[in-house]
Design a protein around this motif. Structure first.
Motif: not given
Length: 400
Positions: A80, A325, A327-329
């Motif tokens: 990441g 998704k 993790k993105e939040r």
């Protein structure tokens, strides 16, 4: 020894060396990965540490020193941070040697200040990094916290002298230095055969530098034992108060074939399963459960069966996407549970492998994965052995 520093008014160039070459396995147990690669609440310890430094506005470059056997594990943790990290270097036989190798690898970056930090301290705060950078102007500095317990010398299980705790401090990282000075100190220690220093402040003192102290952070804990990891996970979970639960369901009919996919595991069977992808009902149901928990639609919306690129696709791809998704939040997956309804094949012999696949895909520990199965006692679509289905739930925690 040189004490070069940027001219007045010039912002110093700051580098960070993350020491992650250790082989400590007390946290994960025999045969497990080194502790820096163990997940805590969905992310590895190293990933959390790298995040703290790569996201800090005053840190210009970050270099990680790793064990040569850990490149694949490192790549997974660093995935990441593409473009935010220098290429890792392989460490040596001791922490001291690993740091020296890291400092030598930084020479081309011409840093003014270097912060040296243990990967096993993932809770390093931005203000502690600020304090470390500011303290480096004196040449060498280490963060310390007060010792609150009574400390005694013990010899052969006999208590001896009680030390004056007012003069004792617990030393942490990141330790900060003028780059040229600590680089020269490590080179001198190596040339004189001194390899017994346990931290870089000690190396600096050996080389004649005055090492000052600055306030550390009690929350900047080093993760070493299983108990440390339990505390760390509880702390992270408590920081994510928005608890969501989603459910998912999937069903597929049997067709000609010799295997089925369940939970990411290929299981031999006298029938196949009809579906556009690999028709893994367990992972399809679980993927939908995760999407449901965060309000992201369903698997058909993200991976429509009308799209030829998903023909025969492995369902772990869908599950990993759903986890991404979350993790993105800024959230984590706290727990998942799957029930498979099938007369055959039997899930029991494959349960451990399924748990392992799901845990690795989601970046959680296996004790957070439930997998069970039941029959329909010969009744209905399932009982007639015409197909199989799965029901799943997922609990997700998000920041408010």
């Amino acid at each position: 020894m040189s004490h070069s520093y940027p001219q007045a008014g010039k912002t110093p160039r700051v580098a960070a060396v993350i020491v992650a070459a250790g082989r400590g396995t007390r946290a994960a147990g025999a045969g497990g990965p080194a502790k820096q690669y163990r997940p805590v609440a969905g992310r590895t310890v190293l990933a959390r540490t790298l995040d703290a430094f790569t996201s800090h506005p005053r840190v210009d470059c970050v270099l990680t020193v790793i064990h040569r056997d850990d490149r694949d594990l490192y790549d997974e943790s660093a995935a990441g941070f593409v473009g935010s990290l220098l290429d890792p270097v392989f460490g040596g036989a001791t922490r001291q040697e690993s740091v020296r190798i890291g400092l030598e690898a930084l020479a081309g970056e011409t840093p003014d200040i270097v912060l040296i930090h243990d990967a096993a301290r993932p809770f390093v705060a931005a203000d502690l990094i600020d304090r470390a950078i500011e303290a480096a102007e004196g040449g060498a500095a280490v963060p310390c916290t007060p010792v609150t317990d009574t400390v005694s010398v013990v010899d052969n299980d006999i208590r001896g002298e009680t030390l004056d705790r007012s003069k004792l401090r617990a030393v942490q990282t990141p330790q900060s230095f003028r780059y040229a000075d600590i680089h020269a100190a490590h080179q001198r220690a190596a040339s004189e055969g001194r390899d017994d220093f346990t931290d870089d402040g000690a190396v600096a003192s050996f080389a004649g530098l005055d090492v000052t102290v600055f306030p550390g952070d009690a929350l900047n804990m080093k993760l070493t034992t299983p108990e440390d990891f339990r505390h760390a996970e509880a702390r992270l979970l408590a920081s994510l108060p928005d608890i969501r639960t989603g459910t998912g369901f999937d069903v597929h009919e049997f067709c000609d074939g010799d295997h089925v996919w369940l939970g990411g595991v290929k299981i031999p069977h006298d029938r196949g399963v009809l579906g556009h992808s690999d028709a893994d009902v367990a992972l399809h149901a679980l993927t939908d459960a995760i999407f449901g928990a965060i309000g992201e639609g369903d698997i058909g919306q993200h991976f429509p069966p009308s799209d030829p690129q998903w023909k025969g696709a492995a369902s772990v791809t869908f599950l990993a996407f759903a986890a991404g998704k979350v993790k993105e939040r800024g959230g984590i997956i706290a727990n998942v549970d799957i029930a498979v309804l099938s007369e055959a094949p039997k899930v029991g012999p494959h349960r451990a492998t399924i748990k392992k696949v799901i845990a690795e895909t989601l970046g959680i520990t296996e004790d957070r994965v439930g997998i069970k199965a039941t029959t329909m006692e010969g009744r209905g679509f399932i009982g007639r052995r015409e197909g199989l289905c799965a029901v799943a739930t997922a609990t997700v925690r998000l920041p408010v």
